[in-house]
Design an enzyme around this catalytic site. Structure first.
Site, PDB file in Angstrom:
ATOM      1  N   ALA A  76       0.018   4.069   9.935  1.00 50.71           N
ATOM      2  CA  ALA A  76       0.139   2.673   9.519  1.00 50.71           C
ATOM      3  C   ALA A  76      -0.094   1.713  10.682  1.00 50.71           C
ATOM      4  CB  ALA A  76       1.518   2.455   8.916  1.00 50.71           C
ATOM      5  N   GLY A 110       0.793  -1.231   0.000  1.00 54.59           N
ATOM      6  CA  GLY A 110       0.000   0.000   0.000  1.00 54.59           C
ATOM      7  C   GLY A 110       0.820   1.272   0.000  1.00 54.59           C
ATOM      8  N   HIS A 156      22.340   3.386  31.530  1.00 57.73           N
ATOM      9  CA  HIS A 156      23.136   4.608  31.424  1.00 57.73           C
ATOM     10  C   HIS A 156      24.353   4.331  30.528  1.00 57.73           C
ATOM     11  CE1 HIS A 156      24.919   8.403  32.629  1.00 57.73           C
ATOM     12  NE2 HIS A 156      26.060   7.769  32.836  1.00 57.73           N
ATOM     13  N   CYS A 161       1.944   2.995   2.565  1.00 59.23           N
ATOM     14  CA  CYS A 161       3.022   3.032   3.555  1.00 59.23           C
ATOM     15  C   CYS A 161       4.324   2.467   2.998  1.00 59.23           C
ATOM     16  CB  CYS A 161       2.586   2.244   4.782  1.00 59.23           C
ATOM     17  SG  CYS A 161       3.833   2.127   6.041  1.00 59.23           S
TER      18      CYS A 161
END
Ligand code: FAD
Ligand code: NAD
Length: 465
Positions: free
Chosen positions: A320, A41, A444, A43
């Site tokens: 989407a 499609g 971290h 997307c």
């Protein structure tokens, strides 16, 4: 004339339709999918994926160009880079091709029958498809309409010649010297920024008072600042009137009511998308509408029994991942499972520079719904990892109920924050409280520590600001 009788017919193989068909096939539902153009499609072929490929290429080019200008604080210097847009577009087409074959392979693996051609309704449960080998009639017990959306055309600027939509912008043979973008929303800013990085002189003409009007001013500020650094001219409260007589400029009306002429090699019109409802017999079914879109309930049922609709054709947000989630749900409903739309949020990402991500309610939306809220905001300028990546602009913000600390919304703006979208959505979907996020150990040094710090800030004990 050939005829197929099946349990489920899916019309349109975009993210909504192909996911629906795959899941239905996995559940043993006898499924047929019809696609007029290419599986994947909008997307996959002319939307999300190709635009993100161009955005990435443009970002890489701009980084190197910046270094070549002797402006890199990292101590790296390089020769001036060159961009061969035709090669970039070919690389992008290669990715699209791989994903396209992948979707077809997944459909086959799930034993879905694929019919290539444009479906036309005869009645609510029957379509005819003009295929390469002749007319194919398909009758089904249940039908899913997943035909998506198409760009809105401005009457004064019809597509053609220098006036292009996102589809043409994704496959240009060369970088336009002067690009005027009409509409400073998702597509206009994502692609406008990419072309500015590739070397176009870009002007954005936006009708509203700010670009990206769906976001609050705090989220948009870093994007506006970066557009300025890239030399993008932004004209807000401006209206496009049409091409100049020689076709070499866009005539606009500025906020003070004056006419201005903006020279342009290409005019990219990105003023929204509309549902693909016309010209294929859907109008004759006379399904209930919500504006131009098809009206659906919490199981994606339309006003006709056994006819479902999913994705862009059902309205905002036209994203989407919403289409995919609806497709998966409808497949399970057709297979007999008990499902209803019970999602707490649909995250949204705008792939501008820097990126914006939102999930759940913004502070204004929460207040408008009557919530008494507390807000925690943590700037990336106080985040070590962001500093090491020259990515200090932006912040993470959390919105929570004052009485229970239940997280109602999460937003961020900053480089690479799209990857925070899953943490944001998960927190809201799981019903997290500020304490849950604050008590989760965040690795971290990462920019995701901004999420934990924002929650701590809302609780009144941020550690790094
Ligand atoms: P579509 O993807 O539009 O698919 C519908 C399919 O139905 C098409 O293949 C069409 O050919 C077919 N069809 C139509 N009529 C018929 C018929 N009569 N018979 C047979 N087949 C038919 N969303 C995001 O979430 N993230 C992004 O980063 C993002 N970027 C985007 C960038 C651009 C430039 C554009 C244009 C869109 C972007 N979107 C993005 C939006 C996203 O593409 C859509 O939300 C999504 O594709 C909608 O899926 P869908 O299945 O509803 O419809
Ligand atoms: P949009 O709604 O995001 O933006 C359209 C913009 O055009 C708005 O800012 C609007 O105020 C402005 N506008 C409208 N009429 C105008 C006019 N006459 N002159 C000047 N400005 C005008 O629409 P879009 O950028 O075309 O994108 C369509 C849809 O595609 C989006 O709503 C989104 O759902 C989807 N999309 C999503 C992503 C993503 O998730 N990253 C990326 C691209 C597209």
């Amino acid at each position: 004339m050939k005829e197929i009788v099946c349990k489920l017919l899916v019309i349109g193989a975009g993210p909504g339709g192909y996911i629906c068909a795959i899941r239905a096939g996995q559940l043993g539902v006898d499924t047929v999918i019809v696609e007029a153009v290419k599986a994947g499609g909008t997307c996959l072929n002319i939307g999300c994926i190709p635009s993100k490929a161009l955005i990435h290429a443009a970002e890489e080019f701009e980084k190197v160009r910046h270094m070549a200008g002797g402006e890199s604080p990292l101590g790296i210097s390089v020769e001036a880079p060159k961009l061969n847009l035709a090669a970039t577009v070919a690389w992008k087409d290669g990715i699209v091709g791989r994903l396209n074959s992948g979707v077809l392979g997944l459909l086959r693996k799930a034993k879905v029958k694929i019919v290539h051609g444009r479906a036309k309704f005869r009645d609510g449960k029957t379509v005819e498809v003009e295929t390469e080998t002749g007319m194919q009639v398909i009758r089904a017990e249940a039908v899913v309409i997943a035909t998506g959306s198409q760009p809105v055309e401005l009457p004064s600027l019809p597509f053609g010649g220098p006036v292009i939509s996102s589809t043409e912008a994704l496959s240009l043979p060369a970088v336009p010297q002067k690009l005027v973008v009409v509409g400073g929303g998702y597509i206009g800013l994502e692609l406008g920024t990419a072309f500015a990085k590739m070397g176009s002189a870009v002007t954005v003409v936006e009708a509203a008072r700010q670009i990206l009007p769906q976001y609050d001013a705090d989220l948009v500020r870093p994007v506006s600042k970066r557009l300025g650094e890239l030399g993008v001219r932004v004209l807000t409260e401006a209206k496009a009137k049409g091409l100049s007589g020689d076709g070499g400029a866009l005539v606009i009306e500025t906020v003070d009511g004056k006419e201005q002429s903006l020279p342009a090699d290409k005019v990219l019109v990105t003023v929204g998308r509309k549902p693909r409802t016309e010209g294929w017999g859907l109008d004759e079914l006379d399904l209930a509408r919500a504006g131009h879109f098809l009206l659906i309930d919490d199981q994606c049922r339309t006003s006709m029994r056994g006819v479902y609709a999913i994705g862009d054709i059902t309205g905002e947000p036209m994203l989407a991942h919403r289409a995919m989630a609806q497709g998966e749900m409808v497949a399970e409903i057709v297979a007999g499972k008990k499902r209803a739309w019970d999602k707490r949020c649909i995250p949204a990402v705008c792939f501008t520079d820097p990126e914006i991500v939102t999930a759940g309610l913004s502070p204004d939306e929460a207040r408008a719904q009557g919530h008494d809220i507390r807000i925690g905001q943590f700037p990336f300028s106080a985040n070590g990892r962001a500093m090491t990546m020259l990515a200090e602009d932006g912040f993470v913000r959390v919105v929570a109920r004052t009485d229970t600390n239940l997280v109602l919304g999460l937003q961020a703006v900053g480089a690479g924050v799209s990857e925070l979208s899953s943490a944001f959505a998960l927190a809201i979907e799981m019903g997290a409280r500020l304490e849950d996020i604050a008590a989760t150990v965040h690795a971290h040094p990462t920019r995701s520590e901004g999420l934990q710090e924002a929650a701590m800030k809302a609780l009144g004990h941020a550690l790094h600001i």
